[in-house]
Motif scaffolding. Structure first.
Motif, PDB file in Angstrom:
ATOM      1  N   THR A  73      -0.862  55.250   9.675  1.00  0.00           N
ATOM      2  CA  THR A  73      -1.244  54.437  10.764  1.00  0.00           C
ATOM      3  C   THR A  73      -2.334  53.346  10.785  1.00  0.00           C
ATOM      4  OG1 THR A  73      -1.393  54.411  13.203  1.00  0.00           O
ATOM      5  CG2 THR A  73      -2.640  55.854  12.144  1.00  0.00           C
ATOM      6  N   SER A 103      -5.339  51.261  13.012  1.00  0.00           N
ATOM      7  CA  SER A 103      -5.862  50.801  14.315  1.00  0.00           C
ATOM      8  C   SER A 103      -7.382  51.104  14.221  1.00  0.00           C
ATOM      9  CB  SER A 103      -5.149  51.479  15.406  1.00  0.00           C
ATOM     10  OG  SER A 103      -5.646  52.729  15.676  1.00  0.00           O
ATOM     11  N   LYS A 140      -5.695  54.589  21.416  1.00  0.00           N
ATOM     12  CA  LYS A 140      -4.591  54.734  20.260  1.00  0.00           C
ATOM     13  C   LYS A 140      -3.943  56.072  19.828  1.00  0.00           C
ATOM     14  CE  LYS A 140      -5.614  50.394  19.474  1.00  0.00           C
ATOM     15  NZ  LYS A 140      -4.892  49.431  19.922  1.00  0.00           N
ATOM     16  N   PHE A 155       2.945  54.609  15.062  1.00  0.00           N
ATOM     17  CA  PHE A 155       2.071  54.055  15.876  1.00  0.00           C
ATOM     18  C   PHE A 155       2.232  54.990  17.488  1.00  0.00           C
ATOM     19  CE2 PHE A 155       1.411  50.173  18.558  1.00  0.00           C
ATOM     20  CZ  PHE A 155      -0.077  49.907  18.148  1.00  0.00           C
ATOM     21  N   SER A 184       0.347  55.047  20.049  1.00  0.00           N
ATOM     22  CA  SER A 184      -0.776  54.323  20.883  1.00  0.00           C
ATOM     23  C   SER A 184      -0.171  54.840  22.410  1.00  0.00           C
ATOM     24  CB  SER A 184      -0.802  52.874  20.485  1.00  0.00           C
ATOM     25  OG  SER A 184      -1.682  52.117  21.587  1.00  0.00           O
ATOM     26  N   ALA A 209       7.559  54.814  16.698  1.00  0.00           N
ATOM     27  CA  ALA A 209       6.477  54.326  17.588  1.00  0.00           C
ATOM     28  C   ALA A 209       6.641  54.971  18.863  1.00  0.00           C
ATOM     29  CB  ALA A 209       6.546  52.866  17.876  1.00  0.00           C
TER      30      ALA A 209
END
Length: 362
Positions: free
Chosen positions: A199, A201, A207, A273, A275, A296
């Motif tokens: 990942t 970020s 996140k 992802f 988040s 995701a």
């Protein structure tokens, strides 16, 4: 027409919003030879813009300042009053709250100060809520990066949707460029495992790194790959890493240079992802642009942006994410691994810059 663009944010960490500001401005300078530009920097000119500055069509203002909040709200505001322009564009942070002039166009990337307030300190929440409310009132128009964010801006700030323009972000060319580094070169530099999911970020609560760390820790003995976290540490992440970090199976790279990131993306089995909240969500778009499949969360704008190009789990679902991680090897061939035609055509800084120029000309 004289257009002033605030690029002072480029002197801080280069995250998605700073990249948006830099790339959008550069494309505007390439496309538009009729208008005059004033580019505003903090302490020094950002290197990519040196080639455009001729002090005729493209002029520069360099402002000095250390304290970030004082600079953004006071030093920048005072100097903006001195700089005469027809339009004042803010692509990263919104305009200073004491700056009130005709022609202000602000960009608000998301409404996280309301929708994901638990991931902020009380001071951060107060600061962003105050600046967004006042800056919106001072705006001629507002730019944002998704229909989801447009709706939230309109609902929360009571700003007319007819005055909000959705202008997508895009993949920066430096991320997908092949700089000639081999996987072995990059692997040695960042101490990466041979097989991994990843990942990318700023590592912070919003996140949802804890969900990914918890899910991976639970299934790590059942899979043959490790987890790589790419990005600098953000607020409140150390205590999360303390609970789950494994020195042998979880790897933290810190900040990765543009010339290396494409290699890390390309060699990952999958990009994850998790988040909780995004206005656009650029990293999974970058992964797909490089042919890496994406898992995701279905939170906020993520399904709008990734569309049918990702494999989703319900927002914050530990069990669904764990199941997907276990199944990666057996089901990887069924995961989408590229952007669709709409995404390729519309997630373009050239196309977005043209849209900005159209907004300005109106």
């Amino acid at each position: 027409m004289r257009i002033a663009i605030d690029l002072t944010s480029l002197s801080y960490h280069m995250t998605g919003i700073e990249r948006y500001a830099a790339c959008m401005t550069e494309e505007m300078l390439k496309l538009d030879i009729s208008n005059e530009y004033v580019l505003i920097f903090r302490n020094e000119v950002f290197p990519v813009f040196e080639q455009y500055i001729d002090q005729k069509r493209v002029k520069v203002e360099i402002l000095r300042g250390r304290n970030k909040m004082l600079f953004l709200q006071l030093v920048l505001a005072i100097n903006l009053y001195r700089i005469k322009a027809d339009k004042y564009i803010f692509f990263a942070f919104t305009s200073p709250i004491i700056f009130r002039k005709k022609g202000i166009i602000n960009t608000i990337h998301d409404m996280g100060a309301w929708d994901a307030a638990e991931a902020m300190t009380c001071l951060q929440k107060l600061y962003w809520r105050t600046t967004y409310r006042i800056s919106a009132k001072n705006s001629e128009r507002i730019i944002t990066v998704s229909e989801f964010s447009k709706g939230r801006i309109s609902d929360i700030l009571h700003y007319s949707p007819q005055k909000i323009d959705v202008v997508y972000s895009a993949v920066y060319k430096g991320v997908t460029k092949d700089y000639g580094y081999s996987f072995d070169d990059v692997r040695e530099k960042y101490q990466l495992p041979k097989q991994y999911i990843m990942t990318l970020s700023t590592l912070e609560p919003r996140k949802n790194m804890e969900l990914l760390l918890k899910a991976f820790t639970n299934i790590q003995d059942k899979v043959d790959y490790d987890l790589v976290l790419v990005g600098r540490k953000g607020w409140k992440i150390d205590e999360v890493l303390e609970r789950y970090n494994s020195k042998t199976r979880i790897h933290i790279t810190g900040y990765v240079e543009d010339e290396h990131i494409s290699v890390i993306y390309k060699n990952a089995k999958c990009f994850v992802f998790p988040s909780l909240y995004e206005g656009f969500g650029l990293p999974p778009v970058e992964a797909l642009a490089l042919g890496t499949p994406v898992i995701a969360s279905d939170a906020a704008s993520i399904p709008e942006i990734l569309m049918d190009s990702a494999t989703y789990f319900h927002n914050n679902s530990y069990s669904e994410l764990s199941d997907l991680l276990i199944d990666i090897n057996s089901k990887l061939s069924t995961f989408p691994r590229k952007l669709n035609l709409y995404q390729k055509e519309n997630y373009s800084f050239k196309k977005s810059a043209n849209k900005i120029l159209g907004i300005i000309s109106r």
